[in-house]
Write an enzyme that holds these catalytic residues in place. Structure first.
Site, short mmCIF file in Angstrom:
data_model
loop_
_atom_site.label_atom_id
_atom_site.label_comp_id
_atom_site.label_asym_id
_atom_site.label_seq_id
_atom_site.Cartn_x
_atom_site.Cartn_y
_atom_site.Cartn_z
CE LYS A 135 1.13 9.40 0.64
NZ LYS A 135 1.00 8.23 1.25
C1 E4P Z 1 0.54 5.32 -0.90
O1 E4P Z 1 1.32 6.29 -0.68
C2 E4P Z 1 -0.29 4.74 0.27
O2 E4P Z 1 0.00 4.90 1.35
C3 E4P Z 1 -0.53 3.30 -0.02
O3 E4P Z 1 0.20 2.73 -1.34
C4 E4P Z 1 -2.00 2.69 -0.17
O4 E4P Z 1 -1.91 1.41 -0.40
P1 E4P Z 1 -3.54 0.70 -0.16
O5 E4P Z 1 -4.35 0.84 -1.01
O6 E4P Z 1 -3.13 -0.91 -0.08
O7 E4P Z 1 -4.00 0.90 1.40
#
Ligand code: E4P
Length: 217
Positions: free
Chosen positions: A83
């Site tokens: 990522k």
């Molecule tokens: C995605 O890969 C992120 O880990 C995640 O969806 C972020 O979510 P949040 O905005 O609730 O922290």
């Protein structure tokens, strides 16, 4: 639509995996902090429990640093998706890693043009954050519709991974728009199973069944 769990909690991942409905897992540095575990050990364990793509995020901000971290992460298991953030260095890394056969999830996407760039860089997944846009008073789900149109216009194979999902309406809207994947906290996924009419229907059927005095088998 594929279901990914947005968590680093192994017990939750095991429980969802047992449901047969889990297609992958996403993590981020904040979720790692919350788990209190060693990052690399934890990713290895998750990748062993869930055979689908498991996103592990780099923390370096420069291309060289990202490539070094990606090298460590992608060696953990074949189902690791590296990522990277949606920055110039992130996309440079995405291009190189993807050309090398590594799955890349480009994260922190907040505009359709950013999603276009990620697709051009060969990302396997683009992660638009709908909940965080909603928090700012911008309907996050509209971004998903724009990305779907753009990707379909050019037949980009990059999968739209709807992220920052906070509730079942986000899931429903993402599915209606043809998103490829959504990632949500386990609590949101379990919530999808629930309806009060299902519970009351089971209760009344069982009550009537008992009065018949019958058994199956
Ligand atoms: C995605 O890969 C992120 O880990 C995640 O969806 C972020 O979510 P949040 O905005 O609730 O922290």
């Amino acid at each position: 639509m594929k279901f990914f769990a947005d968590t680093a909690e192994i017990a939750d991942i095991r429980e969802l995996q047992a449901s047969g409905l889990l297609d992958g897992v996403t993590t981020n540095p904040s979720l790692v902090k919350k788990s209190g575990r060693d990052f690399l050990e934890m990713i290895k364990e998750i990748a062993g429990v869930c055979p689908g793509p498991v996103s592990a995020e780099v923390v370096a901000l420069d291309h060289e640093g990202m490539m070094k971290e990606a090298e460590v992460l992608r060696k953990i298991a074949d189902n690791i998706a590296v990522k990277v953030p949606l920055t110039i260095d992130g996309l440079k890394s995405c291009k190189k890693l993807s050309a090398d056969g590594t799955m890349v999830n480009v994260t922190l996407c907040f505009s359709a043009n950013q999603a276009l760039l990620a697709a051009k860089a060969g990302a396997a997944f683009i992660s638009p954050f709908v909940g965080r846009l909603d928090d700012l008073g911008q309907p996050g789900i509209e971004l998903i519709a724009d990305i779907r149109t753009i990707y379909d216009n050019y037949d980009f194979p990059t999968q739209i991974l709807v992220a920052s999902v906070r509730n079942s309406i986000h899931v429903l809207d993402a599915a209606k728009l043809g998103a490829d994947v959504m990632t949500a906290p386990p609590s949101v996924i379990w919530q999808l199973f629930k309806h009060p009419l299902t519970d009351s229907g089971i209760a009344s059927f069982l009550k009537d069944w008992e009065t018949t005095g019958q058994k199956i088998g």
